[in-house]
Scaffold this active site. Structure first.
Site, PDB file in Angstrom:
ATOM      1  N   LYS A  13       0.828  -1.211   0.000  1.00 29.44           N
ATOM      2  CA  LYS A  13       0.000   0.000   0.000  1.00 29.44           C
ATOM      3  C   LYS A  13       0.860   1.259   0.000  1.00 29.44           C
ATOM      4  O   LYS A  13       0.684   2.151  -0.821  1.00 29.44           O
ATOM      5  CB  LYS A  13      -0.923   0.037   1.239  1.00 29.44           C
ATOM      6  CG  LYS A  13      -1.873  -1.135   1.347  1.00 29.44           C
ATOM      7  CD  LYS A  13      -2.752  -1.025   2.581  1.00 29.44           C
ATOM      8  CE  LYS A  13      -2.005  -1.116   3.908  1.00 29.44           C
ATOM      9  NZ  LYS A  13      -1.418  -2.452   4.189  1.00 29.44           N
ATOM     10  N   ARG A  88      -9.989   0.598   8.450  1.00 27.30           N
ATOM     11  CA  ARG A  88      -9.456  -0.730   8.723  1.00 27.30           C
ATOM     12  C   ARG A  88     -10.452  -1.607   9.474  1.00 27.30           C
ATOM     13  O   ARG A  88     -10.152  -2.753   9.774  1.00 27.30           O
ATOM     14  CB  ARG A  88      -8.208  -0.558   9.591  1.00 27.30           C
ATOM     15  CG  ARG A  88      -6.970  -1.219   9.037  1.00 27.30           C
ATOM     16  CD  ARG A  88      -5.819  -0.776   9.913  1.00 27.30           C
ATOM     17  NE  ARG A  88      -4.625  -1.493   9.686  1.00 27.30           N
ATOM     18  CZ  ARG A  88      -3.549  -0.953   9.105  1.00 27.30           C
ATOM     19  NH1 ARG A  88      -3.580   0.268   8.646  1.00 27.30           N
ATOM     20  NH2 ARG A  88      -2.459  -1.655   8.998  1.00 27.30           N
ATOM     21  N   ARG A 127      11.372  -5.362   5.447  1.00 27.94           N
ATOM     22  CA  ARG A 127      11.078  -3.945   5.179  1.00 27.94           C
ATOM     23  C   ARG A 127      12.026  -3.037   5.960  1.00 27.94           C
ATOM     24  O   ARG A 127      12.330  -3.281   7.117  1.00 27.94           O
ATOM     25  CB  ARG A 127       9.624  -3.640   5.583  1.00 27.94           C
ATOM     26  CG  ARG A 127       9.290  -2.152   5.539  1.00 27.94           C
ATOM     27  CD  ARG A 127       7.817  -1.898   5.425  1.00 27.94           C
ATOM     28  NE  ARG A 127       7.030  -2.351   6.582  1.00 27.94           N
ATOM     29  CZ  ARG A 127       5.697  -2.273   6.626  1.00 27.94           C
ATOM     30  NH1 ARG A 127       5.020  -1.782   5.619  1.00 27.94           N
ATOM     31  NH2 ARG A 127       5.054  -2.706   7.690  1.00 27.94           N
ATOM     32  N   ARG A 160      11.010  -1.180  11.414  1.00 31.20           N
ATOM     33  CA  ARG A 160       9.896  -0.858  12.312  1.00 31.20           C
ATOM     34  C   ARG A 160       9.810  -1.876  13.442  1.00 31.20           C
ATOM     35  O   ARG A 160       9.997  -3.063  13.219  1.00 31.20           O
ATOM     36  CB  ARG A 160       8.577  -0.848  11.522  1.00 31.20           C
ATOM     37  CG  ARG A 160       8.297   0.488  10.856  1.00 31.20           C
ATOM     38  CD  ARG A 160       7.140   0.435   9.899  1.00 31.20           C
ATOM     39  NE  ARG A 160       5.937  -0.220  10.425  1.00 31.20           N
ATOM     40  CZ  ARG A 160       4.766  -0.255   9.766  1.00 31.20           C
ATOM     41  NH1 ARG A 160       4.661   0.337   8.593  1.00 31.20           N
ATOM     42  NH2 ARG A 160       3.739  -0.866  10.290  1.00 31.20           N
ATOM     43  N   ARG A 171      -0.545  -9.303  13.413  1.00 34.39           N
ATOM     44  CA  ARG A 171      -1.190  -8.305  12.532  1.00 34.39           C
ATOM     45  C   ARG A 171      -1.980  -8.973  11.415  1.00 34.39           C
ATOM     46  O   ARG A 171      -3.024  -8.474  11.005  1.00 34.39           O
ATOM     47  CB  ARG A 171      -0.128  -7.349  11.963  1.00 34.39           C
ATOM     48  CG  ARG A 171       0.320  -6.311  13.005  1.00 34.39           C
ATOM     49  CD  ARG A 171       1.692  -5.764  12.703  1.00 34.39           C
ATOM     50  NE  ARG A 171       1.739  -5.002  11.474  1.00 34.39           N
ATOM     51  CZ  ARG A 171       2.849  -4.795  10.770  1.00 34.39           C
ATOM     52  NH1 ARG A 171       4.000  -5.315  11.181  1.00 34.39           N
ATOM     53  NH2 ARG A 171       2.810  -4.078   9.691  1.00 34.39           N
TER      54      ARG A 171
HETATM   55  P1  ADP Z   1       1.023  -1.692   7.471  1.00 27.51           P
HETATM   56  O1  ADP Z   1       1.827  -0.818   6.543  1.00 27.51           O
HETATM   57  O2  ADP Z   1       1.815  -2.845   7.950  1.00 27.51           O
HETATM   58  O3  ADP Z   1      -0.295  -2.086   6.906  1.00 27.51           O
HETATM   59  P2  ADP Z   1       0.402   0.696   9.008  1.00 27.51           P
HETATM   60  O4  ADP Z   1       1.643   1.481   8.946  1.00 27.51           O
HETATM   61  O5  ADP Z   1      -0.708   1.062   8.120  1.00 27.51           O
HETATM   62  O6  ADP Z   1       0.776  -0.852   8.797  1.00 27.51           O
HETATM   63  O7  ADP Z   1      -0.125   0.659  10.503  1.00 27.51           O
HETATM   64  C1  ADP Z   1       0.732   0.346  11.587  1.00 27.51           C
HETATM   65  C2  ADP Z   1      -0.082   0.218  12.859  1.00 27.51           C
HETATM   66  O8  ADP Z   1      -0.750   1.460  13.134  1.00 27.51           O
HETATM   67  C3  ADP Z   1      -1.207  -0.816  12.800  1.00 27.51           C
HETATM   68  O9  ADP Z   1      -0.751  -2.134  13.100  1.00 27.51           O
HETATM   69  C4  ADP Z   1      -2.160  -0.271  13.870  1.00 27.51           C
HETATM   70  O10 ADP Z   1      -1.701  -0.552  15.174  1.00 27.51           O
HETATM   71  C5  ADP Z   1      -2.042   1.241  13.660  1.00 27.51           C
HETATM   72  N1  ADP Z   1      -3.052   1.719  12.683  1.00 27.51           N
HETATM   73  C6  ADP Z   1      -2.816   2.292  11.465  1.00 27.51           C
HETATM   74  N2  ADP Z   1      -3.964   2.609  10.846  1.00 27.51           N
HETATM   75  C7  ADP Z   1      -4.960   2.221  11.687  1.00 27.51           C
HETATM   76  C8  ADP Z   1      -6.383   2.262  11.617  1.00 27.51           C
HETATM   77  N3  ADP Z   1      -7.028   2.756  10.548  1.00 27.51           N
HETATM   78  N4  ADP Z   1      -7.076   1.767  12.663  1.00 27.51           N
HETATM   79  C9  ADP Z   1      -6.467   1.271  13.749  1.00 27.51           C
HETATM   80  N5  ADP Z   1      -5.141   1.187  13.884  1.00 27.51           N
HETATM   81  C10 ADP Z   1      -4.385   1.664  12.864  1.00 27.51           C
HETATM   82  P1  ADP Z   2       2.078  -1.869   3.235  1.00 26.04           P
HETATM   83  O1  ADP Z   2       2.060  -0.376   3.245  1.00 26.04           O
HETATM   84  O2  ADP Z   2       0.912  -2.471   2.529  1.00 26.04           O
HETATM   85  O3  ADP Z   2       2.284  -2.471   4.589  1.00 26.04           O
HETATM   86  P2  ADP Z   2       4.695  -1.578   1.946  1.00 26.04           P
HETATM   87  O4  ADP Z   2       4.449  -0.731   0.761  1.00 26.04           O
HETATM   88  O5  ADP Z   2       5.367  -0.967   3.115  1.00 26.04           O
HETATM   89  O6  ADP Z   2       3.339  -2.337   2.378  1.00 26.04           O
HETATM   90  O7  ADP Z   2       5.537  -2.854   1.451  1.00 26.04           O
HETATM   91  C1  ADP Z   2       5.965  -3.855   2.374  1.00 26.04           C
HETATM   92  C2  ADP Z   2       7.385  -4.307   1.984  1.00 26.04           C
HETATM   93  O8  ADP Z   2       7.334  -5.023   0.753  1.00 26.04           O
HETATM   94  C3  ADP Z   2       8.361  -3.165   1.750  1.00 26.04           C
HETATM   95  O9  ADP Z   2       9.619  -3.580   2.200  1.00 26.04           O
HETATM   96  C4  ADP Z   2       8.347  -2.956   0.227  1.00 26.04           C
HETATM   97  O10 ADP Z   2       9.584  -2.463  -0.256  1.00 26.04           O
HETATM   98  C5  ADP Z   2       8.080  -4.369  -0.283  1.00 26.04           C
HETATM   99  N1  ADP Z   2       7.224  -4.421  -1.477  1.00 26.04           N
HETATM  100  C6  ADP Z   2       6.175  -3.632  -1.793  1.00 26.04           C
HETATM  101  N2  ADP Z   2       5.616  -4.001  -2.971  1.00 26.04           N
HETATM  102  C7  ADP Z   2       6.321  -5.090  -3.395  1.00 26.04           C
HETATM  103  C8  ADP Z   2       6.223  -5.942  -4.565  1.00 26.04           C
HETATM  104  N3  ADP Z   2       5.280  -5.757  -5.507  1.00 26.04           N
HETATM  105  N4  ADP Z   2       7.110  -6.935  -4.669  1.00 26.04           N
HETATM  106  C9  ADP Z   2       8.072  -7.139  -3.707  1.00 26.04           C
HETATM  107  N5  ADP Z   2       8.210  -6.377  -2.608  1.00 26.04           N
HETATM  108  C10 ADP Z   2       7.349  -5.365  -2.440  1.00 26.04           C
END
Ligand code: ADP
Ligand code: ADP
Ligand code: ZN
Length: 216
Positions: A13, A88, A127, A160, A171
């Site tokens: 994302k 979410r 990551r 992270r 998660r």
């Molecule tokens: P990821 O990239 O792994 O999907 P995020 O960076 O979006 O994770 O979120 C990290 C953490 O922040 C989540 O595990 C949660 O604890 C909190 N968080 C983020 N967005 C939300 C939301 N919309 N509702 C509740 N918790 C959230």
């Molecule tokens: P999210 O925001 O959904 O948690 P991220 O964009 O942070 O996901 O991506 C999670 C990890 O996977 C990062 O280390 C990123 O560089 C890697 N990544 C993202 N898209 C791809 C892909 N299409 N193929 C391989 N690795 C990816």
């Protein structure tokens, strides 16, 4: 254009959001980034959020919804936003609809990126994030030119604290239980568009871009 990008943790994302916001001149609103900044600044909200984030749990709806309502009310959102990581839960999706009604905003599409669990675990545990500008890398799949330094700003890369294998597994459980039911909510509204995220970053991007150009 106002968009939501959703998918399990690690789906890509943030990575796609970074490109899409540039391509379509949108404002990137990531609730995860908002919480991580609040933690860094040591605010009360940050302290509270950290308790949940460290466990891999969601921050309570009432906190998140208030933050997003305030953010979407600001004038810089009028040109178009990409909401990343929100909503979410079903409750957040319903609350967002209320906020949009109040603000007279309409969302054009919900981009749902899907990736299998094994790949998600590989992505999250490898990551790395820039401490300064937030750009995301992967040690194998999307490495920076220099191992611990951000290509864009020279900032230091870090892992992270919630990207450990135990927290990642929690998660993913939370995603299935609390976030997946939301997919159906947007499906019923007819604005959900699914993308196969288990492909190269550029391929996924081209796919989403082509779709968005078609609905613009
Ligand atoms: P990821 O990239 O792994 O999907 P995020 O960076 O979006 O994770 O979120 C990290 C953490 O922040 C989540 O595990 C949660 O604890 C909190 N968080 C983020 N967005 C939300 C939301 N919309 N509702 C509740 N918790 C959230
Ligand atoms: P999210 O925001 O959904 O948690 P991220 O964009 O942070 O996901 O991506 C999670 C990890 O996977 C990062 O280390 C990123 O560089 C890697 N990544 C993202 N898209 C791809 C892909 N299409 N193929 C391989 N690795 C990816
Ligand atoms: Zn950087």
């Amino acid at each position: 254009m106002h968009l939501i990008i959703m998918g399990p943790p690690g789906a890509g994302k943030g990575t796609q959001a970074e490109r899409l916001t540039k391509e379509f001149s949108l404002l990137h609103i990531s609730t995860g980034d908002i919480f991580r900044n609040a933690v860094k600044e040591g605010t009360e909200m940050g302290k509270k959020a950290k308790e949940y984030m460290d466990k891999g749990a969601l921050v309570p709806d009432e906190i998140v919804i208030g933050i997003v309502r305030d953010r979407l009310s600001k004038p810089d959102c009028a040109g178009g936003v990409l909401l990343d990581g929100f909503p979410r839960t079903l409750e957040q999706a319903e609350a967002l609809d209320e906020v949009l009604k109040e603000l007279g905003m309409v969302f054009d599409a919900v981009i749902n990126i899907d990736v299998n669990e094994e790949e998600l675990i590989n992505r999250l545990t490898g990551r790395r994030v820039c401490r300064n500008c937030g750009t995301t890398y992967h040690i194998k799949f999307n490495p920076p030119k220099v191992r611990t330094i951000c290509d864009h700003c020279g900032g230091e890369l870090y892992q992270r604290s919630d990207d450990t294998i135990e927290t990642v597994k929690e998660r993913l459980v939370v995603y299935k239980k609390q976030t997946m039911p939301m997919i159906e909510y947007y499906e019923r509204k007819g604005i959900l568009k699914n993308f196969d995220g288990a492909r190269d970053i550029n391929e996924v991007f081209t796919d989403i871009k082509t779709y968005l150009e078609g609905i613009k």
